[in-house]
Design a protein around this motif. Structure first.
Motif, PDB file in Angstrom:
ATOM      1  N   HIS A 123      94.186  43.838  -1.045  1.00 17.94           N
ATOM      2  CA  HIS A 123      95.423  44.591  -0.944  1.00 17.94           C
ATOM      3  C   HIS A 123      95.681  44.774   0.558  1.00 17.94           C
ATOM      4  O   HIS A 123      94.890  44.317   1.380  1.00 17.94           O
ATOM      5  CB  HIS A 123      95.298  45.974  -1.595  1.00 17.94           C
ATOM      6  CG  HIS A 123      94.942  45.934  -3.048  1.00 17.94           C
ATOM      7  ND1 HIS A 123      95.878  45.889  -4.038  1.00 17.94           N
ATOM      8  CD2 HIS A 123      93.737  45.937  -3.676  1.00 17.94           C
ATOM      9  CE1 HIS A 123      95.281  45.872  -5.222  1.00 17.94           C
ATOM     10  NE2 HIS A 123      93.972  45.896  -5.037  1.00 17.94           N
ATOM     11  N   CYS A 132     101.880  48.377  -0.704  1.00 18.83           N
ATOM     12  CA  CYS A 132     100.827  47.370  -0.624  1.00 18.83           C
ATOM     13  C   CYS A 132     101.468  46.097  -0.084  1.00 18.83           C
ATOM     14  O   CYS A 132     102.527  45.704  -0.537  1.00 18.83           O
ATOM     15  CB  CYS A 132     100.216  47.111  -1.999  1.00 18.83           C
ATOM     16  SG  CYS A 132      98.989  45.790  -1.962  1.00 18.83           S
ATOM     17  N   GLU A 136      99.858  42.973   0.458  1.00 18.04           N
ATOM     18  CA  GLU A 136      99.125  41.720   0.238  1.00 18.04           C
ATOM     19  C   GLU A 136      99.235  41.443  -1.250  1.00 18.04           C
ATOM     20  O   GLU A 136      98.834  42.286  -2.065  1.00 18.04           O
ATOM     21  CB  GLU A 136      97.655  41.895   0.648  1.00 18.04           C
ATOM     22  CG  GLU A 136      96.797  40.681   0.466  1.00 18.04           C
ATOM     23  CD  GLU A 136      97.108  39.617   1.500  1.00 18.04           C
ATOM     24  OE1 GLU A 136      96.780  39.825   2.670  1.00 18.04           O
ATOM     25  OE2 GLU A 136      97.686  38.583   1.105  1.00 18.04           O
ATOM     26  N   CYS A 180      98.698  41.119  -4.682  1.00 18.85           N
ATOM     27  CA  CYS A 180      97.412  41.444  -5.297  1.00 18.85           C
ATOM     28  C   CYS A 180      97.435  41.326  -6.810  1.00 18.85           C
ATOM     29  O   CYS A 180      96.461  41.626  -7.474  1.00 18.85           O
ATOM     30  CB  CYS A 180      96.995  42.853  -4.899  1.00 18.85           C
ATOM     31  SG  CYS A 180      98.200  44.092  -5.387  1.00 18.85           S
ATOM     32  N   HIS A 222     101.676  44.378  -8.044  1.00 20.78           N
ATOM     33  CA  HIS A 222     101.619  44.499  -6.584  1.00 20.78           C
ATOM     34  C   HIS A 222     102.764  45.359  -6.035  1.00 20.78           C
ATOM     35  O   HIS A 222     102.582  46.121  -5.080  1.00 20.78           O
ATOM     36  CB  HIS A 222     101.678  43.097  -5.983  1.00 20.78           C
ATOM     37  CG  HIS A 222     102.048  43.032  -4.545  1.00 20.78           C
ATOM     38  ND1 HIS A 222     101.257  43.572  -3.561  1.00 20.78           N
ATOM     39  CD2 HIS A 222     103.122  42.501  -3.918  1.00 20.78           C
ATOM     40  CE1 HIS A 222     101.837  43.357  -2.390  1.00 20.78           C
ATOM     41  NE2 HIS A 222     102.957  42.724  -2.580  1.00 20.78           N
ATOM     42  N   MET A 251     102.513  49.777  -6.278  1.00 19.40           N
ATOM     43  CA  MET A 251     101.443  50.638  -5.749  1.00 19.40           C
ATOM     44  C   MET A 251     101.826  51.144  -4.352  1.00 19.40           C
ATOM     45  O   MET A 251     101.230  50.779  -3.354  1.00 19.40           O
ATOM     46  CB  MET A 251     100.084  49.923  -5.754  1.00 19.40           C
ATOM     47  CG  MET A 251     100.055  48.523  -5.212  1.00 19.40           C
ATOM     48  SD  MET A 251      98.423  47.757  -5.355  1.00 19.40           S
ATOM     49  CE  MET A 251      97.380  48.800  -4.349  1.00 19.40           C
TER      50      MET A 251
HETATM   51 CU   LIG Z   1      97.835  45.715  -3.860  1.00 19.59          CU
END
Ligand SMILES: [Cu+2]
Length: 271
Positions: free
Chosen positions: A186, A221, A223, A225, A229, A232
């Protein structure tokens, strides 16, 4: 024309003033709230942008010039030249020099981000699929921070950016952030503070910021993930020293590490 330009500029520049979250049709960065972010914005606005614009205009000029000057009707017998040492040396050296000019301030900022001053508050951020967990190692506090669903949002809470348990930090204090992940990669990112660090499982990345004004700051976040994604977000409340102390008092009871670990064990036993 001037008026139009003025409206255009104030729309994009003015409307972003002191924004701690992304805006509709936003161009450029969110308003800086730390000296690092101010450096980044200056670097972008005063060095990178002019260089990029100059290069683009120059290349465009060359292309237009070549198209007109050397079009088939005006230049029926094309030149057969394939090499020109002087030109080749120049178009290798000049880009190198431009890169060096850009690298110096860039490394300066990177170095500043990497050298963590003595921390007043340490926060540990742990990336999970798909939420952030936080710890205040010195205060024995641990909690999870989940996004609030659209239907549960209250007024003035931005969509996809609001969380149930926010991070609280005091204003004008050095906050050290330790970043790691529990499952996949992340990244903990907060644009207004100029902070973005990968959260890597099994490894701790460190960074820091010093917020210069109070307010609620939003990040996400950064990256890719997994499937959630985009859901978050990161919410950081920058508050005064007194408000922070007050929050700390409550949080030490509500998010007490021992209690939470004990409850987790009890749940495990019954499962
Ligand atoms: Cu993430």
């Amino acid at each position: 024309m001037k008026k139009f330009l003025y409206i255009f500029l104030t729309y994009f520049v003015g409307s972003n003033a002191l924004a701690n979250q992304p805006k509709d049709w936003q161009l450029g960065f969110q308003e800086a709230a730390s000296s690092t972010m101010r450096d980044i914005v200056n670097f972008h606005d005063k060095i990178l942008l002019p260089i990029i614009i100059a290069i683009s205009v120059f290349v465009l000029f060359l292309m237009v010039y070549a198209c007109i000057r050397f079009r088939a009707s005006r230049n029926p017998n094309p030149s057969t030249t394939t090499h020109n040492v002087a030109v080749e040396v120049l178009w290798t050296l000049i880009p190198c020099l431009i890169l060096i000019v850009m690298a110096v301030p860039s490394f300066k900022i990177l170095y500043k981000q990497d050298t963590i001053p003595k921390a007043d508050v340490t926060v540990k951020a742990i990336g999970y699929q798909w939420y952030w967990g936080y710890e205040y190692p010195d205060e024995n506090i641990i909690f999870d921070s989940y996004m609030i669903e659209d239907k549960d949002l209250k007024e003035n809470q931005p969509r996809l950016l609001t969380v149930d348990n926010e991070v609280f930090v005091p204003v004008n204090k050095v906050i050290k952030v330790m970043i790691t992940a529990n499952d996949v990669l992340h990244a903990w990112a907060l644009p207004s503070f100029g902070v973005k660090r990968d959260a890597v499982p099994g490894r701790i990345n460190e960074t820091w910021f010093k917020a210069e004004r109070t307010g609620t700051f939003y990040g996400q976040c950064s990256e890719l993930c997994g499937i959630k994604h985009a859901f978050m977000p990161i919410t950081v409340n920058v508050v005064t020293e007194e408000e922070y102390e007050k929050w700390l008092e409550d949080a030490k009871i509500k998010f007490a590490k021992e209690e939470i670990n004990k409850n987790k064990k009890i749940v495990k036993k019954f499962n």
